[in-house]
Design a protein around this motif. Structure first.
Motif, mmCIF file in Angstrom:
data_model
loop_
_atom_site.group_PDB
_atom_site.id
_atom_site.type_symbol
_atom_site.label_atom_id
_atom_site.label_comp_id
_atom_site.label_asym_id
_atom_site.label_seq_id
_atom_site.Cartn_x
_atom_site.Cartn_y
_atom_site.Cartn_z
ATOM 1 N N TYR B 126 0.842 -1.207 0.000
ATOM 2 C CA TYR B 126 0.000 0.000 0.000
ATOM 3 C C TYR B 126 0.870 1.246 0.000
ATOM 4 C CZ TYR B 126 -3.652 -3.237 1.326
ATOM 5 O OH TYR B 126 -4.520 -4.283 1.358
ATOM 6 N N ASP B 127 1.885 1.240 0.916
ATOM 7 C CA ASP B 127 2.767 2.399 1.006
ATOM 8 C C ASP B 127 3.480 2.631 -0.324
ATOM 9 O OD1 ASP B 127 2.072 2.644 3.643
ATOM 10 O OD2 ASP B 127 3.758 1.428 4.367
ATOM 11 N N LEU B 128 3.912 1.528 -0.941
ATOM 12 C CA LEU B 128 4.631 1.647 -2.196
ATOM 13 C C LEU B 128 3.767 2.346 -3.240
ATOM 14 C CD1 LEU B 128 6.352 -1.828 -2.492
ATOM 15 C CD2 LEU B 128 7.474 0.375 -2.248
ATOM 16 N N ASN B 129 2.509 1.941 -3.321
ATOM 17 C CA ASN B 129 1.655 2.509 -4.356
ATOM 18 C C ASN B 129 1.184 3.909 -4.011
ATOM 19 O OD1 ASN B 129 2.026 0.236 -5.753
ATOM 20 N ND2 ASN B 129 -0.096 -0.443 -5.763
ATOM 21 N N GLN B 130 1.227 4.229 -2.725
ATOM 22 C CA GLN B 130 0.858 5.576 -2.306
ATOM 23 C C GLN B 130 1.776 6.588 -2.979
ATOM 24 O OE1 GLN B 130 -1.907 5.182 -0.687
ATOM 25 N NE2 GLN B 130 -2.095 7.359 -1.150
ATOM 26 N N GLN B 131 3.061 6.229 -3.066
ATOM 27 C CA GLN B 131 4.035 7.111 -3.713
ATOM 28 C C GLN B 131 3.627 7.414 -5.144
ATOM 29 O OE1 GLN B 131 7.589 4.760 -3.611
ATOM 30 N NE2 GLN B 131 8.073 5.286 -1.496
ATOM 31 N N CYS B 132 3.190 6.403 -5.847
ATOM 32 C CA CYS B 132 2.867 6.565 -7.261
ATOM 33 C C CYS B 132 1.553 7.310 -7.431
ATOM 34 C CB CYS B 132 2.758 5.205 -7.943
ATOM 35 S SG CYS B 132 4.035 4.050 -7.465
ATOM 36 N N ALA B 133 0.616 7.047 -6.493
ATOM 37 C CA ALA B 133 -0.731 7.601 -6.628
ATOM 38 C C ALA B 133 -0.729 9.128 -6.581
ATOM 39 C CB ALA B 133 -1.641 7.036 -5.538
ATOM 40 N N ASN B 134 0.346 9.726 -6.013
ATOM 41 C CA ASN B 134 0.415 11.189 -6.006
ATOM 42 C C ASN B 134 0.349 11.750 -7.418
ATOM 43 O OD1 ASN B 134 0.579 11.358 -3.263
ATOM 44 N ND2 ASN B 134 2.813 11.270 -3.217
ATOM 45 N N LEU B 159 -1.338 -5.431 -6.319
ATOM 46 C CA LEU B 159 0.091 -5.469 -6.658
ATOM 47 C C LEU B 159 0.744 -4.102 -6.514
ATOM 48 C CD1 LEU B 159 0.364 -7.528 -9.955
ATOM 49 C CD2 LEU B 159 1.409 -8.077 -7.772
ATOM 50 N N PRO B 160 1.973 -4.067 -6.011
ATOM 51 C CA PRO B 160 2.719 -2.822 -6.090
ATOM 52 C C PRO B 160 3.020 -2.537 -7.560
ATOM 53 C CG PRO B 160 3.782 -4.375 -4.593
ATOM 54 C CD PRO B 160 2.724 -5.135 -5.327
ATOM 55 N N CYS B 161 2.880 -1.288 -7.968
ATOM 56 C CA CYS B 161 3.152 -0.934 -9.363
ATOM 57 C C CYS B 161 4.557 -1.387 -9.759
ATOM 58 C CB CYS B 161 3.058 0.568 -9.576
ATOM 59 S SG CYS B 161 1.624 1.347 -8.853
ATOM 60 N N ILE B 162 5.505 -1.280 -8.809
ATOM 61 C CA ILE B 162 6.897 -1.559 -9.173
ATOM 62 C C ILE B 162 7.146 -3.042 -9.471
ATOM 63 C CG2 ILE B 162 7.909 0.447 -8.026
ATOM 64 C CD1 ILE B 162 8.721 -1.465 -5.745
ATOM 65 N N SER B 163 6.224 -3.923 -9.061
ATOM 66 C CA SER B 163 6.405 -5.338 -9.412
ATOM 67 C C SER B 163 6.324 -5.514 -10.921
ATOM 68 C CB SER B 163 5.335 -6.210 -8.757
ATOM 69 O OG SER B 163 5.404 -6.090 -7.367
ATOM 70 N N CYS B 164 5.523 -4.682 -11.561
ATOM 71 C CA CYS B 164 5.415 -4.762 -13.013
ATOM 72 C C CYS B 164 6.313 -3.763 -13.712
ATOM 73 C CB CYS B 164 3.979 -4.527 -13.466
ATOM 74 S SG CYS B 164 2.876 -5.890 -13.125
ATOM 75 N N HIS B 165 6.651 -2.673 -13.029
ATOM 76 C CA HIS B 165 7.320 -1.589 -13.741
ATOM 77 C C HIS B 165 8.811 -1.430 -13.468
ATOM 78 C CE1 HIS B 165 4.047 0.000 -16.050
ATOM 79 N NE2 HIS B 165 3.254 -0.049 -15.013
ATOM 80 N N THR B 166 9.400 -2.328 -12.681
ATOM 81 C CA THR B 166 10.854 -2.282 -12.576
ATOM 82 C C THR B 166 11.410 -3.636 -12.968
ATOM 83 O OG1 THR B 166 10.859 -2.888 -10.234
ATOM 84 C CG2 THR B 166 10.851 -0.546 -10.747
ATOM 85 N N PRO B 243 9.031 -7.027 -5.975
ATOM 86 C CA PRO B 243 10.267 -7.384 -6.665
ATOM 87 C C PRO B 243 11.315 -7.805 -5.640
ATOM 88 C CG PRO B 243 9.619 -5.091 -7.114
ATOM 89 C CD PRO B 243 8.728 -5.600 -6.060
ATOM 90 N N LYS B 244 12.230 -8.631 -6.073
ATOM 91 C CA LYS B 244 13.267 -9.084 -5.155
ATOM 92 C C LYS B 244 14.291 -7.978 -4.922
ATOM 93 C CE LYS B 244 14.728 -13.689 -4.136
ATOM 94 N NZ LYS B 244 14.755 -15.024 -4.712
ATOM 95 N N GLN B 251 9.869 1.274 -16.103
ATOM 96 C CA GLN B 251 9.645 0.992 -17.520
ATOM 97 C C GLN B 251 8.473 0.047 -17.678
ATOM 98 O OE1 GLN B 251 12.862 -1.823 -18.853
ATOM 99 N NE2 GLN B 251 13.748 -1.249 -16.890
ATOM 100 N N THR B 252 8.066 -0.194 -18.899
ATOM 101 C CA THR B 252 7.057 -1.219 -19.122
ATOM 102 C C THR B 252 7.748 -2.400 -19.788
ATOM 103 O OG1 THR B 252 6.425 -0.349 -21.257
ATOM 104 C CG2 THR B 252 5.196 0.461 -19.380
#
Lengths: 226, 346
Positions: B126-134, B159-166, B243-244, B251-252
């Protein structure tokens, strides 16, 4: 040899419905296999395509099921007559039919059941279709609908015990339908010729071999008298 | 290479620290907190949550490492206070960051608050995606992703956005305890925080709610006990994939787009998972979970199922037997039929 009597057994809407379902269910089995075992089943190049096709086919089968249900239950009102086994069917019919499939068929006797538009299914068929159409298909469709809307329907899914249980149920029901499919297709080859039962589902017309049968009855002294 | 750089940096920082009289730093930091740790003295804008700050990797450096210009007379001297540039110490991230779509679009400060920095393992999805949601509004992300992603709402919620985007090569499964806030049967679930779990645990450690013997390892039996405990009726476990490794090269990626990263990677990757328990300061600590718990048909994680990769082996066997059952009729009957074919030749 007696004259062939043709009866109109399967009206056009029923045939369309049947083949739509057939296509839908085969597609569902194939795509479902890829969705569950993507490393082993790669019919479609992309996982996503398998999912989208699976969802579409599932949607079509669910709609087609609903139409079938409403048609027979409320419009034709013949659901009970066609699909629900009568007391007589349960007491004698099922055993007679089972005896035919597993014993007298091998001896070369004829099918004790003669389909007519009002009495399409033999007692065993009735019981099988009852289970398939009133338990398997509705349940597999409902679990499928829940599984394609996990986020909005989360509350319901949790009430049912969670995603895993739902998924397990969907999978096992689907396996049962797949098993039914094999049996269904095989039994359909048991007509007087291997394709005799496929024809009416395609053209609508079935050759009735009633007279034909009478001749043979004399020879065999079959206890299944008419 | 990264590690060498990192230890070099650490060493430099330590050196920096020694350039100041050590005792002074501690005193000064505490002094700063007397005012900046008190909402009434400095107001909301200048308030630093000391409880959170003290548990971050930045706390050890002391406030002055980043605010060098604060003098004796502060705040009355009117001198503008300097604020360190993140890149002074995190130069290795700059390149990655600048090369990504965020270079020039999002600054370090847009996603990080220097007074509450945490590593990936300490924050919730949740915290991770909060950053992006701004900047990337949740509803518009769902909308744009649903053009190609089945159940985009579910993916974005879980899912955290970064699981797909990093470009992490691998992911880990993290389980969180969530609870139903309202009494309604269909009420929404929220992440349980430390206080919620402490209420439930009473005077016990909250870890003991799920790690019954507190050996920092959650066995399948312990999971089952948690999932079945009628006292925890309103609690459930939800899972996500993070992500590990952390990367800033947003990126996508093709293997996210064609779903293969998560859904066709086989059951092997699904074996390892962790439970993240909330700490009092708002961070999380991970506890390892027994291998294979995610794949169990029933009591491991009733609410986590990922198509293609979390199938249960025992259900597969039952399914196979059902299908074989369906084949018995054609095969068995067909054989007898073939052997008795003469009887039917009239």
């Amino acid at each position: 040899m007696a004259e062939k009597k043709m009866i109109y057994l399967q009206p056009t809407p029923v045939r369309i419905w049947h083949w739509l379902n057939a296509l839908g269910i085969v597609t569902l089995c194939a795509t479902g296999a890829q969705i569950r075992f993507p490393e082993y089943v790669t019919l479609f190049s992309e996982y996503k395509s398998a999912i989208i096709l699976h969802n579409t086919a599932g949607f079509v089968v669910a709609i087609s099921f609903s139409i079938w249900f409403f048609y027979y239950a409320f419009v034709a009102r013949s659901m009970g007559k066609i699909y629900v086994p009568k007391a007589d069917d349960i007491k004698v019919g099922i055993f007679r039919q089972a005896k035919f499939y597993f014993l007298t068929y091998f001896l070369g006797w004829d099918n004790p059941h003669h389909p007519t538009p009002e009495d399409k299914f033999n007692p065993l068929q009735k019981s099988a279709y009852l289970a398939i159409m009133f338990v398997l298909v509705p349940l597999v469709s409902l679990t499928g609908i829940l599984l394609t809307n996990v986020d909005p329907l989360r509350g319901l899914i949790i009430m049912m015990g969670g995603l895993k249980i739902l998924m397990g149920l969907h999978f096992l029901l689907a396996c049962s339908l797949c098993a039914f499919l094999f049996t269904h297709i095989y039994l359909a080859t048991l007509g007087h010729t291997p394709f005799a039962h496929f024809k009416p589902m395609w053209t609508g017309w079935e050759e009735d071999l009633e007279e034909h049968l009478e001749e043979h009855l004399e020879e065999h002294h079959s206890p299944v008298a008419h | 290479m990264k590690n060498v750089l990192r230890s070099l940096l650490m060493w430099l920082c330590t050196l920096l620290v020694f350039l100041f009289p050590l005792g002074a730093i501690a005193i000064v930091s505490e002094e700063c907190q007397d005012c900046h740790g008190d909402m009434d003295t400095v107001g909301e804008e200048l308030f630093i949550n000391v409880g959170v700050y003290d548990n971050t990797a930045h706390a050890e450096m002391g406030c002055l490492s980043c605010h060098e210009s604060v003098g004796e007379e502060h705040p009355d001297d009117g001198v503008e206070v300097s604020k360190a540039n993140c890149l002074d110490c995190h130069a290795e991230i700059e390149e990655e960051h600048q090369a990504s779509a965020h270079g020039g679009n999002a600054t370090c400060g847009d996603c990080h608050n220097p007074h509450r920095v945490h590593g990936l393992t300490e924050v919730s999805g949740y915290d991770l995606n909060q950053q992006c949601a701004n900047c990337h509004q949740n509803s518009s992300v769902v909308e744009s992703h649903s053009e190609w992603l089945p159940q985009a709402d579910l993916h974005v919620a879980k899912l955290p956005c970064i699981s797909c985007h990093t470009a992490s090569e691998d992911y880990v499964i993290i389980l969180y305890i969530i609870q139903q806030e309202s009494e309604a049967v269909e009420g929404d679930f929220e992440l349980s925080d430390h206080a919620d779990l402490q209420t439930l645990a009473g005077d016990r450690n909250i870890q003991s709610l799920i790690d019954l013997n507190q050996d920092n390892f959650v066995s399948l039996a312990e999971l089952r006990t948690f999932n079945r405990n009628p006292g925890y009726e309103k609690m459930r476990l939800e899972a996500t994939l993070t992500p590990k490794i952390v990367s800033h090269s947003v990126q996508t990626l093709d293997n996210r787009w064609d779903c293969s990263f998560c859904h066709t990677s086989g059951t092997e990757k699904m074996q390892t998972s962790f439970i993240a328990l909330p700490n009092a300061e708002g961070t999380f600590s991970r506890i390892e979970v027994e291998r294979g718990a995610i794949l169990k048909a029933l009591n491991g994680t009733p609410d986590f199922y990922m198509m293609g990769t979390t199938r249960s082996a025992s259900l597969n066997i039952i399914g196979l037997m059902i299908i074989i059952g369906g084949l018995l009729m054609p095969i068995g009957h067909g054989t007898l039929r073939f052997l008795t074919r003469k009887n039917r030749q009239h």
